[in-house]
Design a protein around this motif. Structure first.
Motif, PDB file in Angstrom:
ATOM      1  N   ASN A  45       0.823  -1.217   0.000  1.00 25.99           N
ATOM      2  CA  ASN A  45       0.000   0.000   0.000  1.00 25.99           C
ATOM      3  C   ASN A  45       0.854   1.263   0.000  1.00 25.99           C
ATOM      4  O   ASN A  45       0.531   2.241  -0.693  1.00 25.99           O
ATOM      5  CB  ASN A  45      -0.932  -0.013   1.210  1.00 25.99           C
ATOM      6  CG  ASN A  45      -1.974  -1.117   1.122  1.00 25.99           C
ATOM      7  OD1 ASN A  45      -2.224  -1.666   0.054  1.00 25.99           O
ATOM      8  ND2 ASN A  45      -2.573  -1.455   2.246  1.00 25.99           N
ATOM      9  N   ALA A  46       1.937   1.270   0.780  1.00 29.46           N
ATOM     10  CA  ALA A  46       2.827   2.432   0.791  1.00 29.46           C
ATOM     11  C   ALA A  46       3.491   2.618  -0.564  1.00 29.46           C
ATOM     12  O   ALA A  46       3.690   3.750  -1.026  1.00 29.46           O
ATOM     13  CB  ALA A  46       3.886   2.270   1.884  1.00 29.46           C
ATOM     14  N   SER A  47       3.823   1.514  -1.235  1.00 33.34           N
ATOM     15  CA  SER A  47       4.410   1.601  -2.572  1.00 33.34           C
ATOM     16  C   SER A  47       3.424   2.216  -3.561  1.00 33.34           C
ATOM     17  O   SER A  47       3.795   3.061  -4.388  1.00 33.34           O
ATOM     18  CB  SER A  47       4.820   0.203  -3.033  1.00 33.34           C
ATOM     19  OG  SER A  47       5.325   0.238  -4.341  1.00 33.34           O
ATOM     20  N   ILE A  99       4.937  14.882   2.427  1.00 29.19           N
ATOM     21  CA  ILE A  99       4.009  13.988   1.723  1.00 29.19           C
ATOM     22  C   ILE A  99       4.402  12.528   1.944  1.00 29.19           C
ATOM     23  O   ILE A  99       3.544  11.660   2.178  1.00 29.19           O
ATOM     24  CB  ILE A  99       3.981  14.318   0.221  1.00 29.19           C
ATOM     25  CG1 ILE A  99       3.364  15.705   0.004  1.00 29.19           C
ATOM     26  CG2 ILE A  99       3.202  13.257  -0.555  1.00 29.19           C
ATOM     27  CD1 ILE A  99       3.405  16.178  -1.428  1.00 29.19           C
ATOM     28  N   THR A 100       5.704  12.250   1.894  1.00 29.12           N
ATOM     29  CA  THR A 100       6.178  10.883   2.131  1.00 29.12           C
ATOM     30  C   THR A 100       5.829  10.416   3.539  1.00 29.12           C
ATOM     31  O   THR A 100       5.383   9.275   3.748  1.00 29.12           O
ATOM     32  CB  THR A 100       7.696  10.800   1.913  1.00 29.12           C
ATOM     33  OG1 THR A 100       8.007  11.208   0.573  1.00 29.12           O
ATOM     34  CG2 THR A 100       8.201   9.382   2.132  1.00 29.12           C
ATOM     35  N   LEU A 101       6.028  11.289   4.521  1.00 25.91           N
ATOM     36  CA  LEU A 101       5.679  10.946   5.896  1.00 25.91           C
ATOM     37  C   LEU A 101       4.174  10.695   6.034  1.00 25.91           C
ATOM     38  O   LEU A 101       3.755   9.740   6.702  1.00 25.91           O
ATOM     39  CB  LEU A 101       6.115  12.072   6.834  1.00 25.91           C
ATOM     40  CG  LEU A 101       5.792  11.881   8.328  1.00 25.91           C
ATOM     41  CD1 LEU A 101       6.490  10.645   8.869  1.00 25.91           C
ATOM     42  CD2 LEU A 101       6.182  13.129   9.115  1.00 25.91           C
ATOM     43  N   LEU A 102       3.384  11.521   5.379  1.00 24.20           N
ATOM     44  CA  LEU A 102       1.936  11.357   5.418  1.00 24.20           C
ATOM     45  C   LEU A 102       1.518  10.031   4.779  1.00 24.20           C
ATOM     46  O   LEU A 102       0.615   9.340   5.287  1.00 24.20           O
ATOM     47  CB  LEU A 102       1.264  12.526   4.694  1.00 24.20           C
ATOM     48  CG  LEU A 102      -0.276  12.506   4.659  1.00 24.20           C
ATOM     49  CD1 LEU A 102      -0.843  12.584   6.063  1.00 24.20           C
ATOM     50  CD2 LEU A 102      -0.796  13.661   3.806  1.00 24.20           C
ATOM     51  N   VAL A 103       2.189   9.655   3.693  1.00 22.04           N
ATOM     52  CA  VAL A 103       1.903   8.380   3.022  1.00 22.04           C
ATOM     53  C   VAL A 103       2.119   7.210   3.972  1.00 22.04           C
ATOM     54  O   VAL A 103       1.267   6.306   4.094  1.00 22.04           O
ATOM     55  CB  VAL A 103       2.785   8.240   1.761  1.00 22.04           C
ATOM     56  CG1 VAL A 103       2.827   6.789   1.295  1.00 22.04           C
ATOM     57  CG2 VAL A 103       2.268   9.129   0.645  1.00 22.04           C
ATOM     58  N   TRP A 104       3.230   7.214   4.683  1.00 26.87           N
ATOM     59  CA  TRP A 104       3.549   6.093   5.572  1.00 26.87           C
ATOM     60  C   TRP A 104       2.663   6.076   6.810  1.00 26.87           C
ATOM     61  O   TRP A 104       2.285   5.005   7.297  1.00 26.87           O
ATOM     62  CB  TRP A 104       5.019   6.139   5.960  1.00 26.87           C
ATOM     63  CG  TRP A 104       5.890   5.579   4.883  1.00 26.87           C
ATOM     64  CD1 TRP A 104       6.492   6.263   3.874  1.00 26.87           C
ATOM     65  CD2 TRP A 104       6.213   4.201   4.676  1.00 26.87           C
ATOM     66  NE1 TRP A 104       7.190   5.414   3.051  1.00 26.87           N
ATOM     67  CE2 TRP A 104       7.037   4.125   3.527  1.00 26.87           C
ATOM     68  CE3 TRP A 104       5.896   3.036   5.355  1.00 26.87           C
ATOM     69  CZ2 TRP A 104       7.537   2.921   3.046  1.00 26.87           C
ATOM     70  CZ3 TRP A 104       6.398   1.826   4.873  1.00 26.87           C
ATOM     71  CH2 TRP A 104       7.203   1.774   3.752  1.00 26.87           C
ATOM     72  N   PHE A 130      -0.457   7.193   6.950  1.00 23.47           N
ATOM     73  CA  PHE A 130      -1.765   6.723   6.502  1.00 23.47           C
ATOM     74  C   PHE A 130      -1.748   5.217   6.229  1.00 23.47           C
ATOM     75  O   PHE A 130      -2.665   4.493   6.634  1.00 23.47           O
ATOM     76  CB  PHE A 130      -2.188   7.473   5.240  1.00 23.47           C
ATOM     77  CG  PHE A 130      -3.467   6.965   4.641  1.00 23.47           C
ATOM     78  CD1 PHE A 130      -4.691   7.260   5.207  1.00 23.47           C
ATOM     79  CD2 PHE A 130      -3.440   6.159   3.495  1.00 23.47           C
ATOM     80  CE1 PHE A 130      -5.881   6.782   4.658  1.00 23.47           C
ATOM     81  CE2 PHE A 130      -4.616   5.675   2.934  1.00 23.47           C
ATOM     82  CZ  PHE A 130      -5.843   5.987   3.522  1.00 23.47           C
ATOM     83  N   ALA A 131      -0.709   4.731   5.539  1.00 19.60           N
ATOM     84  CA  ALA A 131      -0.621   3.302   5.227  1.00 19.60           C
ATOM     85  C   ALA A 131      -0.494   2.464   6.499  1.00 19.60           C
ATOM     86  O   ALA A 131      -1.095   1.389   6.602  1.00 19.60           O
ATOM     87  CB  ALA A 131       0.570   3.041   4.304  1.00 19.60           C
ATOM     88  N   THR A 132       0.257   2.965   7.476  1.00 22.94           N
ATOM     89  CA  THR A 132       0.412   2.232   8.735  1.00 22.94           C
ATOM     90  C   THR A 132      -0.903   2.140   9.497  1.00 22.94           C
ATOM     91  O   THR A 132      -1.276   1.064   9.994  1.00 22.94           O
ATOM     92  CB  THR A 132       1.473   2.905   9.614  1.00 22.94           C
ATOM     93  OG1 THR A 132       2.724   2.943   8.912  1.00 22.94           O
ATOM     94  CG2 THR A 132       1.667   2.146  10.925  1.00 22.94           C
ATOM     95  N   CYS A 133      -1.607   3.247   9.584  1.00 22.92           N
ATOM     96  CA  CYS A 133      -2.904   3.238  10.277  1.00 22.92           C
ATOM     97  C   CYS A 133      -3.909   2.357   9.551  1.00 22.92           C
ATOM     98  O   CYS A 133      -4.687   1.631  10.187  1.00 22.92           O
ATOM     99  CB  CYS A 133      -3.443   4.663  10.400  1.00 22.92           C
ATOM    100  SG  CYS A 133      -2.454   5.744  11.452  1.00 22.92           S
ATOM    101  N   TYR A 134      -3.900   2.420   8.224  1.00 21.08           N
ATOM    102  CA  TYR A 134      -4.862   1.637   7.447  1.00 21.08           C
ATOM    103  C   TYR A 134      -4.597   0.141   7.589  1.00 21.08           C
ATOM    104  O   TYR A 134      -5.535  -0.665   7.648  1.00 21.08           O
ATOM    105  CB  TYR A 134      -4.788   2.050   5.980  1.00 21.08           C
ATOM    106  CG  TYR A 134      -5.754   1.303   5.097  1.00 21.08           C
ATOM    107  CD1 TYR A 134      -7.049   1.773   4.904  1.00 21.08           C
ATOM    108  CD2 TYR A 134      -5.378   0.125   4.444  1.00 21.08           C
ATOM    109  CE1 TYR A 134      -7.941   1.088   4.104  1.00 21.08           C
ATOM    110  CE2 TYR A 134      -6.265  -0.559   3.637  1.00 21.08           C
ATOM    111  CZ  TYR A 134      -7.551  -0.079   3.476  1.00 21.08           C
ATOM    112  OH  TYR A 134      -8.428  -0.766   2.681  1.00 21.08           O
TER     113      TYR A 134
END
Length: 325
Positions: free
Chosen positions: A174-176, A209-214, A216-220
């Protein structure tokens, strides 16, 4: 294929043979008293007879041994292993993928981290992709290699290992996907809106943005830490086996998987198709002069190609980074 059984099953041991013993009606065999002679299926109900596997039968107790053997024959799965050729080939190719993948992605992270002049928005997303790929490789490939030498779906990493590895696999994928989407948007702005890219596509914004991506992916993906479990298997072997599987019924995961497909596959795919179509249109329909010379000399003042604008914009970005250093 190698097959093994914990007991030698008597070929004469059948359900019909069991009924010939008067001991079948004794009180010590209460679980078998209500068995109908005509209903073999009911007699061989595995959940009904599961406790029989724990019986310690003497060599002279034919009824006990026969009942236990029938349980293993009908209620246990036949253990099967991969052939040696399959193991060698699978281990070789999977090992190459693991080693090259991990080393290559780690090198990307190290090179970008140690060279400050490579700290650009594009490289920030590439580092994010490299970390995501490493997470998937480490979580999936070692277990795949080990599985070549285990029986069936036997899991050896325990309950915690099951939760962590499944979580890391979904997190990395998902992070990818999100990192690729962010990278695509950044490329679209840099190529189609080069002047705006100087203020929008900055290193600091890319890091956020990269931090936000990770995050969000971690929480999801965090529910996967609780949605997996290990369950015992019923292979006909003399050691306990277990499998890493879903904690709930498969029907209860439908909404979660459907949301996965929409958020991390359908939306990024459609967005990427649209943005790359716009990028292609800009690049292939740019007004590049067919005759770049005027009176035998190059017209240096005429620069109308967006590709040239992108290159000059990136050059200014690198110069600004060096000044900050």
């Amino acid at each position: 294929m190698n097959v093994s059984y914990p007991y030698v099953i008597d070929s004469n041991c059948t359900l019909a043979g069991l009924t010939a013993f008067e001991l079948l009606n004794e009180s010590t065999w209460d679980p078998l008293q209500n068995v109908s002679l005509e209903e073999d299926v009911d007699f061989m109900n595995c959940s009904y007879l599961r406790h029989i596997v724990n019986l310690n039968c003497s060599s002279t107790d034919h009824l006990c041994r026969c009942t236990r053997d029938i349980y293993w024959s009908y209620c246990s799965e036949t253990p099967a292993y991969y052939s040696y050729i399959y193991r060698i080939i699978g281990t070789l190719f999977q090992g190459i993928i693991l080693v090259i993948g991990v080393i290559g992605n780690v090198m990307v992270v190290i090179v970008v981290a140690k060279n400050k002049n490579m700290t650009t928005p594009t490289n920030c997303y590439l580092v994010s992709l490299a970390i995501a790929d490493c997470a998937v490789l480490i979580a999936a490939v070692p277990q795949e290699i080990v599985s070549y030498y285990l029986i069936g779906n036997h899991w050896i990493w325990g309950r915690v290992g099951c939760a962590i590895m499944i979580f890391l696999q979904h997190l990395g994928i998902n992070a990818s996907s999100l990192s690729l989407t962010a990278f695509t948007v950044e490329r679209y702005i840099a190529i189609c809106h080069p002047m705006k890219a100087q203020t929008v596509c900055t290193v600091e914004r890319a890091k956020k943005i990269t931090l936000l991506v990770w995050v969000f992916a971690t929480c999801y993906c965090s529910p996967w830490l609780y949605l997996t479990t290990v369950v015992p298997q019923t292979y006909a072997v003399d050691y306990p086996t277990e499998e890493c599987t879903f904690k709930l019924s498969r029907d209860q995961y439908f909404l979660y998987y459907f949301l996965d497909i929409i958020v991390f596959y359908v939306v990024p795919l459609l967005l990427s198709c649209v943005l790359y179509t716009l990028i292609a249109r800009i690049l292939f329909t740019s007004q590049v002069p067919k005759n770049p010379t005027v009176n035998g000399h190059h017209d240096k003042k005429r620069v109308s190609s967006p590709r040239v604008q992108v290159s000059s914009g990136q050059m200014r970005e690198c110069l600004s980074c060096k000044k900050k250093d």
